[in-house]
Scaffold this motif. Structure first.
Motif, PDB file in Angstrom:
ATOM      1  N   GLU A 263     -27.614  94.836   8.828  1.00  0.00           N
ATOM      2  CA  GLU A 263     -26.531  95.152   9.051  1.00  0.00           C
ATOM      3  C   GLU A 263     -25.235  94.342   8.630  1.00  0.00           C
ATOM      4  O   GLU A 263     -24.442  94.582   7.998  1.00  0.00           O
ATOM      5  CB  GLU A 263     -26.399  95.597  10.671  1.00  0.00           C
ATOM      6  CG  GLU A 263     -27.134  96.306  11.282  1.00  0.00           C
ATOM      7  CD  GLU A 263     -28.374  95.696  11.986  1.00  0.00           C
ATOM      8  OE1 GLU A 263     -28.676  95.885  13.052  1.00  0.00           O
ATOM      9  OE2 GLU A 263     -28.868  94.641  11.219  1.00  0.00           O
TER      10      GLU A 263
ATOM     11  N   SER B 162     -22.655  94.874   5.650  1.00  0.00           N
ATOM     12  CA  SER B 162     -21.388  94.947   5.976  1.00  0.00           C
ATOM     13  C   SER B 162     -20.625  94.031   5.114  1.00  0.00           C
ATOM     14  O   SER B 162     -19.398  94.359   4.730  1.00  0.00           O
ATOM     15  CB  SER B 162     -21.170  94.848   7.644  1.00  0.00           C
ATOM     16  OG  SER B 162     -19.796  94.514   7.877  1.00  0.00           O
TER      17      SER B 162
ATOM     18  N   ASP C  96     -20.248  99.739   7.971  1.00  0.00           N
ATOM     19  CA  ASP C  96     -20.171  99.804   9.222  1.00  0.00           C
ATOM     20  C   ASP C  96     -21.470 100.505   9.774  1.00  0.00           C
ATOM     21  O   ASP C  96     -21.764 101.542   9.378  1.00  0.00           O
ATOM     22  CB  ASP C  96     -18.878 100.044  10.308  1.00  0.00           C
ATOM     23  CG  ASP C  96     -17.876  99.262  10.000  1.00  0.00           C
ATOM     24  OD1 ASP C  96     -17.879  97.888   9.816  1.00  0.00           O
ATOM     25  OD2 ASP C  96     -16.660  99.671  10.054  1.00  0.00           O
ATOM     26  N   PHE C  97     -22.314  99.883  10.675  1.00  0.00           N
ATOM     27  CA  PHE C  97     -23.488 100.495  11.232  1.00  0.00           C
ATOM     28  C   PHE C  97     -23.108 101.365  12.734  1.00  0.00           C
ATOM     29  O   PHE C  97     -22.539 100.554  13.391  1.00  0.00           O
ATOM     30  CB  PHE C  97     -24.810  99.607  11.044  1.00  0.00           C
ATOM     31  CG  PHE C  97     -25.107  99.271   9.695  1.00  0.00           C
ATOM     32  CD1 PHE C  97     -26.317  99.942   9.221  1.00  0.00           C
ATOM     33  CD2 PHE C  97     -24.642  98.453   8.831  1.00  0.00           C
ATOM     34  CE1 PHE C  97     -26.909  99.812   8.060  1.00  0.00           C
ATOM     35  CE2 PHE C  97     -25.130  98.316   7.708  1.00  0.00           C
ATOM     36  CZ  PHE C  97     -26.081  99.161   7.059  1.00  0.00           C
ATOM     37  N   THR C  98     -23.955 102.124  12.873  1.00  0.00           N
ATOM     38  CA  THR C  98     -24.337 102.498  14.315  1.00  0.00           C
ATOM     39  C   THR C  98     -25.738 102.738  14.463  1.00  0.00           C
ATOM     40  O   THR C  98     -26.279 102.848  13.624  1.00  0.00           O
ATOM     41  CB  THR C  98     -23.322 104.024  14.555  1.00  0.00           C
ATOM     42  OG1 THR C  98     -23.690 104.461  15.714  1.00  0.00           O
ATOM     43  CG2 THR C  98     -23.919 104.974  13.625  1.00  0.00           C
ATOM     44  N   HIS C  99     -26.071 102.447  15.730  1.00  0.00           N
ATOM     45  CA  HIS C  99     -27.500 102.574  15.972  1.00  0.00           C
ATOM     46  C   HIS C  99     -28.178 103.731  16.734  1.00  0.00           C
ATOM     47  O   HIS C  99     -27.378 104.367  17.425  1.00  0.00           O
ATOM     48  CB  HIS C  99     -27.815 101.391  16.857  1.00  0.00           C
ATOM     49  CG  HIS C  99     -27.730 100.153  16.078  1.00  0.00           C
ATOM     50  ND1 HIS C  99     -26.481  99.389  15.685  1.00  0.00           N
ATOM     51  CD2 HIS C  99     -28.584  99.270  15.401  1.00  0.00           C
ATOM     52  CE1 HIS C  99     -26.519  98.253  15.167  1.00  0.00           C
ATOM     53  NE2 HIS C  99     -27.815  98.271  14.823  1.00  0.00           N
ATOM     54  N   GLY C 100     -29.336 104.067  16.522  1.00  0.00           N
ATOM     55  CA  GLY C 100     -29.765 105.245  17.173  1.00  0.00           C
ATOM     56  C   GLY C 100     -31.448 105.053  17.276  1.00  0.00           C
ATOM     57  O   GLY C 100     -31.949 104.026  16.714  1.00  0.00           O
TER      58      GLY C 100
END
Length: 205
Positions: A169, A173, A179-183
């Motif tokens: 990440e 970046s 930008d990262f989002t997590h799941g």
């Protein structure tokens, strides 16, 4: 207090906008001789525009191919494959805008440097002369990401050019402003929360 630019005419406004563009811009003729350039181009070409104007782009950029022939830029056999020169020719022939990636080998006096540009060429008519506007956008970081990245087989951190290890990440970046989002993917969700996933699998009859 900073000085304010007084735009007395359209020409002064155009010049300020021209110099505000962060990518190098060259205005060239059919032989890729530089007629004008913006400030960003001046920073990479030479400290004084008098050493640049009316010279061919390959010569002021110190392209290796321009050194292969006494005639300079455009006269050596490899120049037939030059993306910049080819973009200028196509633009003048068709009158259309073109965009193409280019890999250049430049000699800075100490070492040969490989640079990657996205070359945009647009036709321009000025004082009864057909010219071309060249915009050179730096593609170095993107080309770096196209290569194989060293990644840790266990923790998946990525090693950069300075031999430092970063989380994936952080690396993307920094280099791509992403930008990262997590799941959780379905496999990991089933492994971490088997009871929850089991209830979702059981549909009411």
């Amino acid at each position: 207090m900073p000085n304010k630019v007084n735009f007395n005419n359209d020409l002064s406004f155009s010049r300020v906008v021209y110099d505000a563009v962060p990518s190098p811009i060259l205005v060239v003729d059919e032989d890729v001789r530089i007629i004008d350039h913006n400030q960003a181009a001046g920073d990479i070409l030479a400290p004084s525009s008098q050493r640049v104007l009316r010279r061919r782009a390959g010569e002021v950029l110190h392209c290796l191919n321009s050194e292969l022939s006494p005639g300079g830029c455009g006269r050596a056999e490899p120049c037939g494959q030059c993306v910049i020169r080819g973009s200028v020719n196509r633009c003048l022939d068709s009158g259309a805008v073109s965009r193409q990636r280019a890999r250049l080998e430049l000699n800075d006096g100490q070492k040969v440097q490989e640079v990657h540009y996205l070359v945009s060429a647009a036709p321009l008519r000025r004082q009864q002369q057909d010219l071309v506007v060249l915009i050179l956008e730096d593609m170095g970081e993107i080309e770096e990401l196209r290569r194989l990245l060293p990644i840790c087989a266990k923790c998946k951190k990525v090693r950069d050019a300075d031999e430092l290890w970063h989380r994936v990440e952080h690396y993307f970046s920094k280099h791509l402003d992403v930008d990262f989002t997590h799941g959780l993917c379905p496999e990991c969700a089933a492994e971490l929360y088997p009871q929850l996933m089991g209830r979702q699998d059981r549909k009411p009859g």
